[in-house]
Design a protein around this motif. Structure first.
Motif, PDB file in Angstrom:
ATOM      1  N   SER A 140     -59.098  34.783  23.503  1.00 51.68           N
ATOM      2  CA  SER A 140     -59.992  34.943  24.637  1.00 51.68           C
ATOM      3  C   SER A 140     -61.360  34.333  24.340  1.00 51.68           C
ATOM      4  N   LYS A 141     -61.715  34.319  23.068  1.00 50.67           N
ATOM      5  CA  LYS A 141     -62.972  33.668  22.704  1.00 50.67           C
ATOM      6  C   LYS A 141     -62.857  32.163  22.890  1.00 50.67           C
ATOM      7  N   TYR A 142     -61.735  31.620  22.426  1.00 51.10           N
ATOM      8  CA  TYR A 142     -61.525  30.175  22.498  1.00 51.10           C
ATOM      9  C   TYR A 142     -61.420  29.710  23.944  1.00 51.10           C
ATOM     10  N   GLU A 143     -60.781  30.549  24.746  1.00 52.54           N
ATOM     11  CA  GLU A 143     -60.505  30.184  26.132  1.00 52.54           C
ATOM     12  C   GLU A 143     -61.714  29.608  26.869  1.00 52.54           C
ATOM     13  N   SER A 144     -62.854  30.258  26.706  1.00 53.37           N
ATOM     14  CA  SER A 144     -64.050  29.783  27.408  1.00 53.37           C
ATOM     15  C   SER A 144     -65.088  29.209  26.456  1.00 53.37           C
ATOM     16  N   ALA A 188     -61.127  14.751  36.991  1.00 47.99           N
ATOM     17  CA  ALA A 188     -60.678  16.119  37.297  1.00 47.99           C
ATOM     18  C   ALA A 188     -59.228  16.330  36.861  1.00 47.99           C
ATOM     19  N   ASP A 189     -58.387  15.301  37.087  1.00 53.42           N
ATOM     20  CA  ASP A 189     -56.976  15.407  36.662  1.00 53.42           C
ATOM     21  C   ASP A 189     -56.864  15.538  35.147  1.00 53.42           C
ATOM     22  N   ARG A 190     -57.633  14.714  34.442  1.00 50.82           N
ATOM     23  CA  ARG A 190     -57.571  14.754  32.975  1.00 50.82           C
ATOM     24  C   ARG A 190     -58.142  16.071  32.464  1.00 50.82           C
ATOM     25  N   PHE A 191     -59.132  16.604  33.167  1.00 56.22           N
ATOM     26  CA  PHE A 191     -59.683  17.902  32.756  1.00 56.22           C
ATOM     27  C   PHE A 191     -58.603  18.980  32.871  1.00 56.22           C
ATOM     28  N   ASN A 192     -57.892  18.975  33.982  1.00 56.92           N
ATOM     29  CA  ASN A 192     -56.820  19.964  34.168  1.00 56.92           C
ATOM     30  C   ASN A 192     -55.717  19.778  33.139  1.00 56.92           C
ATOM     31  N   GLN A 193     -55.429  18.514  32.829  1.00 56.32           N
ATOM     32  CA  GLN A 193     -54.441  18.233  31.783  1.00 56.32           C
ATOM     33  C   GLN A 193     -54.935  18.784  30.443  1.00 56.32           C
ATOM     34  N   GLY A 194     -56.230  18.578  30.182  1.00 58.55           N
ATOM     35  CA  GLY A 194     -56.837  19.085  28.947  1.00 58.55           C
ATOM     36  C   GLY A 194     -56.769  20.609  28.869  1.00 58.55           C
ATOM     37  N   ILE A 254     -66.097  24.890  22.023  1.00 55.51           N
ATOM     38  CA  ILE A 254     -65.160  24.066  21.241  1.00 55.51           C
ATOM     39  C   ILE A 254     -64.072  23.505  22.136  1.00 55.51           C
ATOM     40  N   ARG A 255     -63.519  24.388  22.965  1.00 54.95           N
ATOM     41  CA  ARG A 255     -62.454  23.940  23.861  1.00 54.95           C
ATOM     42  C   ARG A 255     -62.984  22.911  24.865  1.00 54.95           C
ATOM     43  N   LEU A 256     -64.176  23.189  25.385  1.00 56.92           N
ATOM     44  CA  LEU A 256     -64.772  22.247  26.345  1.00 56.92           C
ATOM     45  C   LEU A 256     -64.950  20.870  25.711  1.00 56.92           C
ATOM     46  N   VAL A 257     -65.461  20.856  24.498  1.00 56.19           N
ATOM     47  CA  VAL A 257     -65.686  19.575  23.824  1.00 56.19           C
ATOM     48  C   VAL A 257     -64.355  18.845  23.625  1.00 56.19           C
ATOM     49  N   GLU A 258     -63.328  19.598  23.232  1.00 54.04           N
ATOM     50  CA  GLU A 258     -62.008  18.983  23.057  1.00 54.04           C
ATOM     51  C   GLU A 258     -61.515  18.348  24.352  1.00 54.04           C
ATOM     52  N   ILE A 259     -61.734  19.054  25.438  1.00 57.62           N
ATOM     53  CA  ILE A 259     -61.285  18.530  26.733  1.00 57.62           C
ATOM     54  C   ILE A 259     -62.100  17.306  27.134  1.00 57.62           C
ATOM     55  N   ILE A 260     -63.417  17.414  26.999  1.00 58.85           N
ATOM     56  CA  ILE A 260     -64.290  16.305  27.419  1.00 58.85           C
ATOM     57  C   ILE A 260     -63.993  15.037  26.627  1.00 58.85           C
ATOM     58  N   GLU A 261     -63.677  15.213  25.341  1.00 64.81           N
ATOM     59  CA  GLU A 261     -63.378  14.039  24.506  1.00 64.81           C
ATOM     60  C   GLU A 261     -62.204  13.225  25.053  1.00 64.81           C
ATOM     61  N   ASN A 262     -61.316  13.884  25.771  1.00 63.51           N
ATOM     62  CA  ASN A 262     -60.123  13.187  26.262  1.00 63.51           C
ATOM     63  C   ASN A 262     -60.163  12.859  27.754  1.00 63.51           C
ATOM     64  N   LYS A 280     -53.527  26.753  22.330  1.00 65.65           N
ATOM     65  CA  LYS A 280     -54.125  26.488  21.031  1.00 65.65           C
ATOM     66  C   LYS A 280     -54.660  27.755  20.368  1.00 65.65           C
ATOM     67  N   ASN A 281     -54.629  27.766  19.047  1.00 71.14           N
ATOM     68  CA  ASN A 281     -55.104  28.917  18.268  1.00 71.14           C
ATOM     69  C   ASN A 281     -54.356  30.188  18.626  1.00 71.14           C
TER      70      ASN A 281
END
Ligand SMILES: *[C@@H]1O[C@H](CO)[C@@H](O)[C@H](O)[C@H]1NC(C)=O
Length: 267
Positions: free
Chosen positions: A77-81, A49-55, A84-92, A62-63
């Motif tokens: 606003s498209k990127y926000e939700s 959860a902490d890393r998700f918030n950091q992500g 692509i953004r979710l995948v970037e966050i999950i990867e980290n 971005k963008n």
């Protein structure tokens, strides 16, 4: 388990598989107890959860060029939700070497996606939604164990604010208190030896250090000792005062005896 069923026609493969599974269970005792595993699961989830918030914070700008053109607003606003953004966050979310973390993310990725696309407006606190309420590996602060029961002394001030509740905030532990050094008893309301009570009611207890001469005491001066510490002795006024050990000549002949508070040394 040796040759396959083809070479051993008499043995049904299911029984062989069960036998193998049973053997594995017997040969591999769990390295951690159930309570420890539950605590670990909660801290793993908290880390996620902490890393998700950091992500979220890291991808927030971005963008986004900094200008406020209509095109940028729309892209943002498209990127926000976006996925692509979710995948970037999950990867980290996990270090690659962190097995527990990667396992948990993999196992519950669908929950995280569901939250991201459908629930995050309503339940903005991912830790609470995911770790406490959904996969149930943590508990709210001040509660412990599989059913998130209140810690001793209540969930508001576990151990009456004078200690740590075992398993606090996790699905492990037994809710018992380890008291700070000044306090003792199941509820951390009593004073330890060497401390006396300066405030006590049903919910609060404050213990303060005795005079250095006392082992136990009822107040702050050396006249309030119940028992003197070793190296101290009660005088006529029943105050604990330093015992002059040198009076009994405890040192060797060629040595000089130095009396100190509560002790002595030979030089
Ligand atoms: C107990 O003492 C605390 C600290 O002084 C105080 O805040 C609290 O209201 C007291 N509770 C009762 C029941 O008297």
């Amino acid at each position: 388990m040796g040759p396959g069923p083809a070479s051993r026609p008499g043995r049904p493969p299911l029984a062989a598989a069960l036998c193998a599974a049973l053997l594995m269970l017997l040969l591999l005792p769990p390295a951690l107890g159930a309570g420890e595993r539950r605590r670990l699961a909660c801290s793993t989830c908290r880390g996620i959860a902490d890393r998700f918030n950091q992500g979220l914070a890291d991808t927030a700008k971005k963008n986004f060029g900094g200008g406020n053109t209509a095109w940028e607003e729309k892209t943002l606003s498209k990127y926000e939700s976006s996925e692509i953004r979710l995948v970037e966050i999950i990867e980290n979310l996990c270090d690659s070497s962190n097995f527990e973390c990667n396992n948990m993310v993999e196992e519950h990725e669908e929950h995280i996606e569901k939250w991201w696309f459908k629930l995050k407006k309503k339940y903005p606190d991912l830790f609470k939604w995911f770790c406490i309420e959904t996969i149930e590996v943590c508990c709210p602060a001040g509660t412990y164990g599989p059913d998130c029961l209140a810690c001793r002394g209540g969930s508001e001030r576990p151990c009456h604010g004078n200690g740590h509740c075992d398993g606090d905030g996790t699905r492990g532990g037994d809710g018992s208190c380890s008291c700070n050094k000044e306090y003792t008893g199941d509820f951390c309301l009593d004073c330890s030896n060497g401390y006396f009570s300066t405030l006590r009611n049903e919910t609060h207890s404050v213990c303060t250090a005795c005079h250095t001469a006392c082992k136990t005491c009822t107040g702050s001066s050396n006249k309030d000792c119940q028992d003197c510490k070793e190296g101290w002795i009660k005088n006529e006024e029943s105050a604990c005062v330093d015992l002059d050990e040198c009076a009994a000549s405890p040192c060797k002949d060629h040595q000089y005896c130095l009396n100190t508070d509560g002790s002595f040394s030979c030089k």
